[in-house]
Every structure is written in structure tokens, then in C-alpha cells.
Design a protein around this motif. Structure first.
Motif, PDB file in Angstrom:
ATOM      1  N   SER A  10      -3.354   1.448  -7.309  1.00 41.80           N
ATOM      2  CA  SER A  10      -3.444   1.150  -5.876  1.00 41.80           C
ATOM      3  C   SER A  10      -4.899   1.030  -5.435  1.00 41.80           C
ATOM      4  O   SER A  10      -5.243   0.174  -4.621  1.00 41.80           O
ATOM      5  CB  SER A  10      -2.704   2.199  -5.039  1.00 41.80           C
ATOM      6  OG  SER A  10      -3.418   3.405  -4.960  1.00 41.80           O
ATOM      7  N   PHE A  13      -6.397  -2.367  -6.347  1.00 43.95           N
ATOM      8  CA  PHE A  13      -6.006  -3.397  -5.383  1.00 43.95           C
ATOM      9  C   PHE A  13      -6.713  -3.216  -4.042  1.00 43.95           C
ATOM     10  O   PHE A  13      -7.151  -4.190  -3.425  1.00 43.95           O
ATOM     11  CB  PHE A  13      -4.483  -3.427  -5.195  1.00 43.95           C
ATOM     12  CG  PHE A  13      -3.781  -4.157  -6.293  1.00 43.95           C
ATOM     13  CD1 PHE A  13      -3.703  -5.540  -6.295  1.00 43.95           C
ATOM     14  CD2 PHE A  13      -3.180  -3.469  -7.335  1.00 43.95           C
ATOM     15  CE1 PHE A  13      -3.066  -6.224  -7.314  1.00 43.95           C
ATOM     16  CE2 PHE A  13      -2.539  -4.140  -8.360  1.00 43.95           C
ATOM     17  CZ  PHE A  13      -2.479  -5.522  -8.343  1.00 43.95           C
ATOM     18  N   ILE A  44      -3.352  -8.713  -0.508  1.00 44.37           N
ATOM     19  CA  ILE A  44      -3.717  -7.817  -1.612  1.00 44.37           C
ATOM     20  C   ILE A  44      -3.400  -6.369  -1.242  1.00 44.37           C
ATOM     21  O   ILE A  44      -2.879  -5.603  -2.055  1.00 44.37           O
ATOM     22  CB  ILE A  44      -5.205  -7.982  -1.977  1.00 44.37           C
ATOM     23  CG1 ILE A  44      -5.481  -9.397  -2.503  1.00 44.37           C
ATOM     24  CG2 ILE A  44      -5.628  -6.942  -3.024  1.00 44.37           C
ATOM     25  CD1 ILE A  44      -6.964  -9.733  -2.620  1.00 44.37           C
ATOM     26  N   ILE A  47       0.143  -5.039  -1.829  1.00 42.57           N
ATOM     27  CA  ILE A  47       0.422  -4.547  -3.186  1.00 42.57           C
ATOM     28  C   ILE A  47      -0.066  -3.106  -3.306  1.00 42.57           C
ATOM     29  O   ILE A  47       0.630  -2.245  -3.865  1.00 42.57           O
ATOM     30  CB  ILE A  47      -0.257  -5.452  -4.237  1.00 42.57           C
ATOM     31  CG1 ILE A  47       0.284  -6.879  -4.149  1.00 42.57           C
ATOM     32  CG2 ILE A  47      -0.055  -4.885  -5.644  1.00 42.57           C
ATOM     33  CD1 ILE A  47      -0.510  -7.909  -4.926  1.00 42.57           C
ATOM     34  N   GLU A  48      -1.241  -2.841  -2.743  1.00 43.87           N
ATOM     35  CA  GLU A  48      -1.793  -1.486  -2.786  1.00 43.87           C
ATOM     36  C   GLU A  48      -0.836  -0.489  -2.144  1.00 43.87           C
ATOM     37  O   GLU A  48      -0.578   0.580  -2.691  1.00 43.87           O
ATOM     38  CB  GLU A  48      -3.150  -1.462  -2.067  1.00 43.87           C
ATOM     39  CG  GLU A  48      -3.843  -0.110  -2.140  1.00 43.87           C
ATOM     40  CD  GLU A  48      -3.506   0.823  -0.990  1.00 43.87           C
ATOM     41  OE1 GLU A  48      -3.721   2.039  -1.156  1.00 43.87           O
ATOM     42  OE2 GLU A  48      -3.049   0.366   0.060  1.00 43.87           O
ATOM     43  N   TYR A  49      -0.292  -0.837  -0.986  1.00 44.32           N
ATOM     44  CA  TYR A  49       0.645   0.055  -0.298  1.00 44.32           C
ATOM     45  C   TYR A  49       1.890   0.313  -1.130  1.00 44.32           C
ATOM     46  O   TYR A  49       2.420   1.425  -1.145  1.00 44.32           O
ATOM     47  CB  TYR A  49       1.042  -0.526   1.068  1.00 44.32           C
ATOM     48  CG  TYR A  49       0.060  -0.229   2.157  1.00 44.32           C
ATOM     49  CD1 TYR A  49      -1.296  -0.399   1.967  1.00 44.32           C
ATOM     50  CD2 TYR A  49       0.493   0.231   3.386  1.00 44.32           C
ATOM     51  CE1 TYR A  49      -2.198  -0.122   2.976  1.00 44.32           C
ATOM     52  CE2 TYR A  49      -0.401   0.508   4.403  1.00 44.32           C
ATOM     53  CZ  TYR A  49      -1.748   0.325   4.186  1.00 44.32           C
ATOM     54  OH  TYR A  49      -2.631   0.606   5.183  1.00 44.32           O
ATOM     55  N   SER A  50       2.364  -0.711  -1.816  1.00 40.06           N
ATOM     56  CA  SER A  50       3.582  -0.544  -2.620  1.00 40.06           C
ATOM     57  C   SER A  50       3.347   0.359  -3.824  1.00 40.06           C
ATOM     58  O   SER A  50       4.308   0.828  -4.439  1.00 40.06           O
ATOM     59  CB  SER A  50       4.137  -1.904  -3.060  1.00 40.06           C
ATOM     60  OG  SER A  50       3.301  -2.503  -4.032  1.00 40.06           O
ATOM     61  N   LEU A  51       2.101   0.619  -4.155  1.00 46.40           N
ATOM     62  CA  LEU A  51       1.764   1.555  -5.233  1.00 46.40           C
ATOM     63  C   LEU A  51       1.367   2.931  -4.692  1.00 46.40           C
ATOM     64  O   LEU A  51       1.744   3.960  -5.261  1.00 46.40           O
ATOM     65  CB  LEU A  51       0.617   0.985  -6.076  1.00 46.40           C
ATOM     66  CG  LEU A  51       0.920  -0.308  -6.824  1.00 46.40           C
ATOM     67  CD1 LEU A  51      -0.362  -0.956  -7.323  1.00 46.40           C
ATOM     68  CD2 LEU A  51       1.880  -0.056  -7.968  1.00 46.40           C
TER      69      LEU A  51
END
Length: 115
Positions: A10, A13, A44, A47-51
Motif C-alpha cells: 500500500s 502505491f 493509484i 489501489i493503496e486503499y484496497s491494500l
């Protein structure tokens, strides 16, 4: 271990989302339309939030406190940023960067001692 891997991914990203547009120096960065930079950065960051969200949930469910999760994230963020700064942006590390890193690692130690 899953928490640390997800937090590291995370942070890769997020660092990219925040700083990718600076590559090439001020003139090149300034030539990029701000609205485009914001849109790409938000994509971008998604994606960081989803991790990051699952990383924190998994860590919390495995006995990490919120403070431990945050300080671990900060230590990872500083490490990832240091690598990004040198590899992508071409900036040099100085003793001040290393001293700041040592302070963050000391904070990690304080929050994890006895845990």
C-alpha cells in the motif's frame, strides 16, 4: 506477516500516487496539467486503499493496537519513500534522512516492546 506485506504494498502505491508527477524536475512537473495529475493520483491511491484497509483490519484482528499499526505504517512509508526518492526522483540520501529513519525505528521499538 500479511499485515506487513500489505502495508508495504500500500505504501508503494501511495508514495507513487503522491510523488510520481515530480519526476523530471520542476519544469517537467509543472508542465503536467494539475487536473490530470490529481485524477491519475486518485486512481493509484484507490489501489493503496484496497491494500491498507485490509492490512489494518488483519493486524488489528491479530492483536496489534491502532498505535502499533500506525507506527509500523510510518516506518514502512519512510523506507519506501527513501527508496523512491533515490531510485525514481534521483535525489540523494543524507545523514538527516538516516537520522529521521532511526527516530522512527526507535518509535517502533517503543510501541512493540513487551508485545
Amino acid at each position: 506477516m500479511t499485515t506487513l506485506i500489505l502495508l508495504t504494498l500500500s505504501n508503494i502505491f501511495m508514495t507513487t500516487a503522491w510523488y510520481w508527477h515530480l519526476k523530471g524536475g520542476p519544469e517537467i512537473a509543472n508542465a503536467r496539467p494539475l487536473a490530470m495529475v490529481i485524477l491519475i493520483s486518485w486512481l493509484i491511491a484507490g489501489i493503496e486503499y484496497s491494500l491498507a484497509v485490509p492490512a489494518n483490519r488483519i493486524g488489528y484482528m491479530n492483536g496489534w493496537s491502532a498505535g502499533q499499526l500506525k507506527i509500523a505504517q510510518e516506518a514502512i512509508a519512510l523506507t519506501v519513500f527513501g527508496i523512491f526518492m533515490v531510485v525514481v526522483l534521483g535525489e540523494a540520501l543524507s545523514w538527516r534522512h538516516l537520522a529521521a529513519f532511526a527516530c522512527i525505528m526507535a518509535a517502533v521499538g517503543f510501541l512493540f516492546v513487551g508485545k
